[in-house]
Design an enzyme around this catalytic site. Structure first.
Site, PDB file in Angstrom:
ATOM      1  N   GLU A 117       0.840  -1.205   0.000  1.00 17.66           N
ATOM      2  CA  GLU A 117       0.000   0.000   0.000  1.00 17.66           C
ATOM      3  C   GLU A 117       0.872   1.252   0.000  1.00 17.66           C
ATOM      4  O   GLU A 117       2.087   1.183   0.132  1.00 17.66           O
ATOM      5  CB  GLU A 117      -0.916   0.025   1.232  1.00 17.66           C
ATOM      6  N   ASN A 162     -10.246   5.669   2.135  1.00 18.34           N
ATOM      7  CA  ASN A 162      -9.316   5.331   1.068  1.00 18.34           C
ATOM      8  C   ASN A 162      -9.335   6.406  -0.014  1.00 18.34           C
ATOM      9  O   ASN A 162     -10.086   7.370   0.052  1.00 18.34           O
ATOM     10  CB  ASN A 162      -9.698   3.978   0.458  1.00 18.34           C
ATOM     11  N   ASP A 202      -9.980   1.579  -4.319  1.00 17.06           N
ATOM     12  CA  ASP A 202      -8.987   1.576  -3.249  1.00 17.06           C
ATOM     13  C   ASP A 202      -8.155   2.859  -3.358  1.00 17.06           C
ATOM     14  O   ASP A 202      -8.710   3.937  -3.539  1.00 17.06           O
ATOM     15  CB  ASP A 202      -8.152   0.298  -3.360  1.00 17.06           C
TER      16      ASP A 202
END
Length: 301
Positions: A23, A153, A206
């Site tokens: 991430e 997000n 995302d």
């Protein structure tokens, strides 16, 4: 407004990182290197594309996001709160505690605004009550900007800094706010994009980034692709990824015309990992429309 590329141009793997939950990629213009985190692997990572080398530093708890700090080091969103880290991921100071229940909440996606404030949101792990929030950290302390969220997000800013994008991943929704770059306040929330899941496609928004034309790029988790949307919300292009769970994009390279992408492998079915053996890797796509340099977190703001 131009598309800037051919639809369906695929991403390719540039680092077989085998991350559990990769991430928060962020490009350092000064170092010409990509920093990123492995949330479940509890590591801060650095990839040097020119040299083809990577390094990883262990961190003491789940690390959801990282921002480059003015003067060196990082600001990181972790389970316990927002921390200042040194250049090798060692915690130096707790900047703001996570005000939510740490047993079921951790910081997730985050990035600096154009002025140097750090915005980061939390994740409601049970996905049961919409108890997560989006927060802003500056010299005044921690302030909640939005609530009623399951998984915060998709934070990204328009090139002029006056529009903030933000997604709630499990609800398949990307929101858009009016953002005041002077005060860091948000207003006038509206739906920017809402995806419609099907029985075969649970791709949901995302992590994200905005390019220099103001177009919003979002990774579709469990969707195996990345989409580019115009500021109007019109879908411009879609790019397949040889991994089922892309997580976040970031512009990098000498001219910011390489779109990097983190992915996840943790908890995925064996059949899926056999089909996509580079899951958890770092992927890249050459683009015609460059991104913008990532702002540094400025503790004085």
């Amino acid at each position: 407004m131009t598309n800037g590329m051919t639809n369906d141009q695929p991403f390719s793997c540039v680092l077989d990182a085998r991350a559990k939950l990769g991430e928060s990629p962020v490009w350092s213009v000064a170092e010409q290197a990509l920093y990123w985190v492995d949330i479940k692997g509890r590591s801060l990572n650095r990839f040097d594309p020119a040299a083809g080398t990577s390094r990883a530093w262990a961190v003491p708890e789940d690390i959801g996001c990282v921002g480059l700090r003015k003067g060196g080091g990082f600001v990181a969103g972790m389970r316990s709160g927002l921390w200042e880290l040194d250049g090798e991921g060692r915690p130096l100071a707790l900047l703001a505690a996570n005000p939510e229940d740490h047993a079921v909440s951790r910081f997730n996606d985050g990035r600096a605004d154009p002025a140097g404030r750090f915005l980061a949101g939390t994740l409601d792990e049970p996905k049961a009550g919409g108890k997560a929030h989006l927060y802003r950290l500056d010299r005044r302390g921690l302030a909640a900007l939005a609530g009623g969220i399951l998984t915060s997000n998709g934070l990204a800013f328009s090139p002029d800094g006056r529009t903030l994008y933000h997604s709630d991943t499990p609800t398949f929704t990307v929101y858009r706010y009016r953002y005041d770059p002077v005060t860091g306040e948000v207003s006038d929330r509206e739906v920017f994009v809402r995806l419609e899941p099907t029985g075969d496609d649970r791709g949901r928004p995302d992590g994200a980034a905005v390019d220099s034309e103001g177009c919003y790029w979002t990774a579709l988790y469990e969707g195996g692709r990345v989409r580019r949307y115009a500021p109007t919300g019109a879908l411009l292009s879609e790019h397949p990824v040889p991994a089922r769970c892309p997580t976040m994009v970031a512009f990098g390279g000498p001219d910011l015309r390489t779109l990097y992408l983190t992915t996840a492998s943790a908890g995925r079915p064996a059949e899926e990992l056999e089909r996509f053996p580079r899951s958890g890797g770092i992927f890249a796509l050459a683009v015609d429309v460059p991104g913008l340099p990532e702002p540094l977190v400025d503790p004085a703001v």
